[in-house]
Design a protein around this motif. Sequence first.
Motif, PDB file in Angstrom:
ATOM      1  N   UNK A   1      46.656  41.664  46.575  1.00 19.37           N
ATOM      2  CA  UNK A   1      47.866  41.446  45.562  1.00 19.37           C
ATOM      3  C   UNK A   1      47.374  41.242  44.420  1.00 19.37           C
ATOM      4  N   UNK A   2      46.254  40.570  44.039  1.00 20.24           N
ATOM      5  CA  UNK A   2      45.682  40.456  42.456  1.00 20.24           C
ATOM      6  C   UNK A   2      45.462  41.724  41.723  1.00 20.24           C
ATOM      7  N   UNK A   3      44.951  42.863  42.609  1.00 20.49           N
ATOM      8  CA  UNK A   3      44.696  43.956  41.828  1.00 20.49           C
ATOM      9  C   UNK A   3      46.018  44.780  41.818  1.00 20.49           C
ATOM     10  N   UNK A   4      46.933  44.956  42.824  1.00 13.56           N
ATOM     11  CA  UNK A   4      47.754  45.845  42.862  1.00 13.56           C
ATOM     12  C   UNK A   4      49.105  45.271  41.948  1.00 13.56           C
ATOM     13  N   UNK A   5      49.231  43.974  41.778  1.00 11.40           N
ATOM     14  CA  UNK A   5      50.239  43.114  40.791  1.00 11.40           C
ATOM     15  C   UNK A   5      49.608  42.689  39.580  1.00 11.40           C
ATOM     16  N   UNK A   6      48.379  42.953  39.446  1.00 10.55           N
ATOM     17  CA  UNK A   6      47.745  42.489  38.152  1.00 10.55           C
ATOM     18  C   UNK A   6      48.133  41.040  37.766  1.00 10.55           C
ATOM     19  N   UNK A   7      47.902  40.411  39.116  1.00 12.23           N
ATOM     20  CA  UNK A   7      48.161  39.078  39.128  1.00 12.23           C
ATOM     21  C   UNK A   7      47.123  38.133  38.082  1.00 12.23           C
ATOM     22  N   UNK A   8      47.675  37.213  37.264  1.00 16.68           N
ATOM     23  CA  UNK A   8      46.867  36.540  36.250  1.00 16.68           C
ATOM     24  C   UNK A   8      45.690  35.592  37.077  1.00 16.68           C
ATOM     25  N   UNK A   9      44.907  35.279  36.375  1.00 16.89           N
ATOM     26  CA  UNK A   9      43.851  34.224  36.760  1.00 16.89           C
ATOM     27  C   UNK A   9      44.540  32.872  36.830  1.00 16.89           C
ATOM     28  N   UNK A  10      44.271  32.074  37.708  1.00 14.98           N
ATOM     29  CA  UNK A  10      44.978  30.917  37.991  1.00 14.98           C
ATOM     30  C   UNK A  10      43.976  30.129  37.829  1.00 14.98           C
ATOM     31  N   UNK A  11      44.396  28.691  37.609  1.00 19.20           N
ATOM     32  CA  UNK A  11      43.360  27.394  37.466  1.00 19.20           C
ATOM     33  C   UNK A  11      42.717  27.434  35.859  1.00 19.20           C
ATOM     34  N   UNK A  12      43.362  27.936  35.083  1.00 14.53           N
ATOM     35  CA  UNK A  12      42.676  27.869  33.742  1.00 14.53           C
ATOM     36  C   UNK A  12      42.805  26.869  32.837  1.00 14.53           C
ATOM     37  N   UNK A  13      43.697  26.032  33.097  1.00 16.05           N
ATOM     38  CA  UNK A  13      43.918  24.802  32.370  1.00 16.05           C
ATOM     39  C   UNK A  13      42.734  23.900  32.716  1.00 16.05           C
ATOM     40  N   UNK A  14      42.049  23.415  31.299  1.00 14.20           N
ATOM     41  CA  UNK A  14      40.576  22.673  31.553  1.00 14.20           C
ATOM     42  C   UNK A  14      41.175  21.043  31.252  1.00 14.20           C
TER      43      UNK A  14
ATOM     44  N   UNK B   1      35.246  41.467  33.014  1.00  9.20           N
ATOM     45  CA  UNK B   1      33.766  40.611  32.981  1.00  9.20           C
ATOM     46  C   UNK B   1      34.332  39.015  32.982  1.00  9.20           C
ATOM     47  N   UNK B   2      35.742  38.872  33.353  1.00  7.46           N
ATOM     48  CA  UNK B   2      35.813  37.080  33.547  1.00  7.46           C
ATOM     49  C   UNK B   2      35.769  36.834  35.021  1.00  7.46           C
ATOM     50  N   UNK B   3      35.518  35.672  35.114  1.00  6.76           N
ATOM     51  CA  UNK B   3      35.421  34.935  36.528  1.00  6.76           C
ATOM     52  C   UNK B   3      36.987  34.937  36.911  1.00  6.76           C
ATOM     53  N   UNK B   4      37.426  35.639  37.935  1.00  4.55           N
ATOM     54  CA  UNK B   4      38.904  35.754  38.482  1.00  4.55           C
ATOM     55  C   UNK B   4      39.200  34.751  39.460  1.00  4.55           C
ATOM     56  N   UNK B   5      38.255  34.712  40.496  1.00  5.65           N
ATOM     57  CA  UNK B   5      38.129  33.828  41.776  1.00  5.65           C
ATOM     58  C   UNK B   5      36.761  32.776  41.774  1.00  5.65           C
ATOM     59  N   UNK B   6      36.828  31.700  42.038  1.00  4.57           N
ATOM     60  CA  UNK B   6      35.738  31.118  42.264  1.00  4.57           C
ATOM     61  C   UNK B   6      36.115  30.061  43.618  1.00  4.57           C
ATOM     62  N   UNK B   7      34.983  29.926  44.288  1.00  4.75           N
ATOM     63  CA  UNK B   7      34.992  28.767  45.309  1.00  4.75           C
ATOM     64  C   UNK B   7      33.681  28.334  45.621  1.00  4.75           C
TER      65      UNK B   7
END
Length: 173
Positions: free
Chosen positions: A160-173, A134-140
């Motif tokens: 790639x995100x799903x298969x490699x369990x790639x983390x959510x990026x851009x989380x630094x506020x 339920x987290x916002x993973x990608x936003x454009x």
Amino acid sequence: MGTTNKLHPGQPFVPVTFKQLDGSDFTFGGSGGWQALFVIRGKHCPICKAYLGEIEKRRPAFAELGVSVAAVSADSEAQTRLTAEATKPGFPLFYGMDEVTMQSLGLYVSEPRSAQETDHRFPEPALFVVNPDGALHLVDVANAPFLRPDLDRLVSGLRFVIEKNYPIRGTVK
């Protein structure tokens, strides 16, 4: 008009309910699966119609990844029916997004250039991808009709995100 919000990747996506053409409501977000919501300008936008066709071409690839796809606009039910007839998407087209929702999603909003264009304010394009948690993973979020994600790159990126369990990026506020 109120202040526009900025959504941050990694934050819980607050579920949003939209109307479907079959008359039922659909809540996007918090489904327990991967969901992609494409925000479109509406019936008046030829780029939107073409983009809906491009999404449809890649719908099997999204489905293979377990990503459900939908699109939403601020159009009326009648306007959305015309868009659906013109584009024949195999995924839901939601309608009636109000300005409060546009603001809460951090969308750029435009005034129609004339009554011939459309009869209401409308959102500029955006994409929200919510993960099974339920987290916002990608936003454009764009401010013009010709700024949209490359769909082949999006599909390969999601793979790639799903298969490699790639983390959510851009989380630094």
